[in-house]
Design a protein around this motif. Structure first.
Motif, PDB file in Angstrom:
ATOM      1  N   PRO A 182       0.797  -1.232   0.000  1.00 15.56           N
ATOM      2  CA  PRO A 182       0.000   0.000   0.000  1.00 15.56           C
ATOM      3  C   PRO A 182       0.826   1.277   0.000  1.00 15.56           C
ATOM      4  CG  PRO A 182       0.013  -0.971   2.184  1.00 15.56           C
ATOM      5  CD  PRO A 182       0.704  -1.951   1.275  1.00 15.56           C
ATOM      6  N   GLU A 183       0.332   2.223  -0.784  1.00 11.92           N
ATOM      7  CA  GLU A 183       0.876   3.572  -0.794  1.00 11.92           C
ATOM      8  C   GLU A 183      -0.160   4.560  -0.262  1.00 11.92           C
ATOM      9  OE1 GLU A 183       1.799   4.091  -4.882  1.00 11.92           O
ATOM     10  OE2 GLU A 183       3.448   2.644  -4.870  1.00 11.92           O
ATOM     11  N   ARG A 184      -1.417   4.088  -0.245  1.00 12.28           N
ATOM     12  CA  ARG A 184      -2.505   4.912   0.271  1.00 12.28           C
ATOM     13  C   ARG A 184      -3.556   4.005   0.889  1.00 12.28           C
ATOM     14  NH1 ARG A 184      -6.857   8.641  -3.174  1.00 12.28           N
ATOM     15  NH2 ARG A 184      -7.937   9.481  -1.353  1.00 12.28           N
ATOM     16  N   MET A 185      -4.069   4.396   2.060  1.00 12.61           N
ATOM     17  CA  MET A 185      -5.151   3.670   2.718  1.00 12.61           C
ATOM     18  C   MET A 185      -6.133   4.693   3.281  1.00 12.61           C
ATOM     19  SD  MET A 185      -2.872   0.680   4.591  1.00 12.61           S
ATOM     20  CE  MET A 185      -4.285  -0.100   5.384  1.00 12.61           C
ATOM     21  N   GLU A 186      -7.378   4.562   2.880  1.00 13.18           N
ATOM     22  CA  GLU A 186      -8.406   5.486   3.372  1.00 13.18           C
ATOM     23  C   GLU A 186      -9.452   4.735   4.181  1.00 13.18           C
ATOM     24  OE1 GLU A 186     -12.359   7.634   1.958  1.00 13.18           O
ATOM     25  OE2 GLU A 186     -10.727   7.895   0.511  1.00 13.18           O
ATOM     26  N   THR A 204       4.579   8.909   2.241  1.00 11.17           N
ATOM     27  CA  THR A 204       5.326  10.031   1.689  1.00 11.17           C
ATOM     28  C   THR A 204       6.746  10.012   2.243  1.00 11.17           C
ATOM     29  OG1 THR A 204       3.280  11.347   1.605  1.00 11.17           O
ATOM     30  CG2 THR A 204       5.364  12.532   1.395  1.00 11.17           C
ATOM     31  N   ALA A 205       7.707   9.836   1.340  1.00 11.22           N
ATOM     32  CA  ALA A 205       9.124   9.801   1.737  1.00 11.22           C
ATOM     33  C   ALA A 205       9.365   8.784   2.840  1.00 11.22           C
ATOM     34  CB  ALA A 205       9.579  11.192   2.175  1.00 11.22           C
TER      35      ALA A 205
END
Length: 215
Positions: A182-186, A204-205
């Motif tokens: 995952p790079e994004r989890m909402e 992020t970073a």
């Protein structure tokens, strides 16, 4: 029919989601929500069911429901036929999105990221804990390919059963696991008047940044 669909709605009042109660990284929150979905009185039959979205070479999206079979700090793992349509789509574009929906808890989780194959050892280990029928089916079914009728599928299964009459079926070379990193989890929690809570985590970073999104 259009009128009846327009009138279908419910108000969400069960819970809320605030920054003060949410952890700084998303895996802890997902594990908490998943366990609550498993234990909930109105838990879905398969709380590990999720919708997986992939994209083909023409940029067209495709969705289907799969089962999550492993979760650790590396990501979310599912298993399938590598020669299936989804396998071809992931080979072309190794990015995907998955969505979990737990209506009894009025919750949804969306996850986006890059997809990688798990190791052959991981695929083999999971394959051997599957029921025998599922292992035979992985060999018998040419997933996503056109077949004439149900009888053809049953014939393929019968041939596979004969093939493995004297030995246990091993993991096919065309079958195994994928891990969505995952790079994004909402995290979405239903609230009254459609003013839902949405907490969005983005990598992020190398660190997770948490933000609230408008509903």
């Amino acid at each position: 029919m259009n009128k009846s669909l327009a009138d279908m709605r419910r108000d969400y009042t069960r819970d809320g989601l605030s920054e003060t109660s949410a952890p700084e990284e998303p895996f802890a929150l997902f594990r908490q929500w998943f366990q609550e979905a498993v234990q909930a009185e109105q838990a879905p039959v398969e709380p590990n069911a999720m919708t997986l979205a992939t994209v083909d070479e023409q940029g067209r999206p495709h969705c289907r429901v799969l089962l999550l079979k492993a979760l650790d700090e590396r990501g979310f793992t599912f298993f399938t036929n590598y020669d299936s349509d989804k396998g071809a789509q992931l080979a072309h574009s190794p990015f995907a999105a998955m969505t979990f929906f737990w209506p009894g808890l009025e919750r949804q989780v969306r996850i986006e990221g890059q997809v990688e194959k798990v190791s052959a050892e991981e695929s083999d280990a999971y394959f051997h804990v599957r029921p025998l029928g599922s292992r035979l089916g992985a060999w018998a079914s040419p997933q996503s390919r056109v077949i004439r009728d149900r009888a053809e599928l049953e014939r393929l299964l019968a041939e596979t059963e004969q093939r493995f009459l004297e030995q246990a079926p091993h993991c096919p070379p065309h079958w195994g696991g994928y891990r969505l990193v995952p790079e994004r989890m909402e995290f979405w929690q239903g609230r009254p008047s459609r003013l839902h809570d949405r907490l969005d985590y983005r990598l992020t970073a190398g660190s997770w940044v948490r933000q609230r999104l408008a509903p």
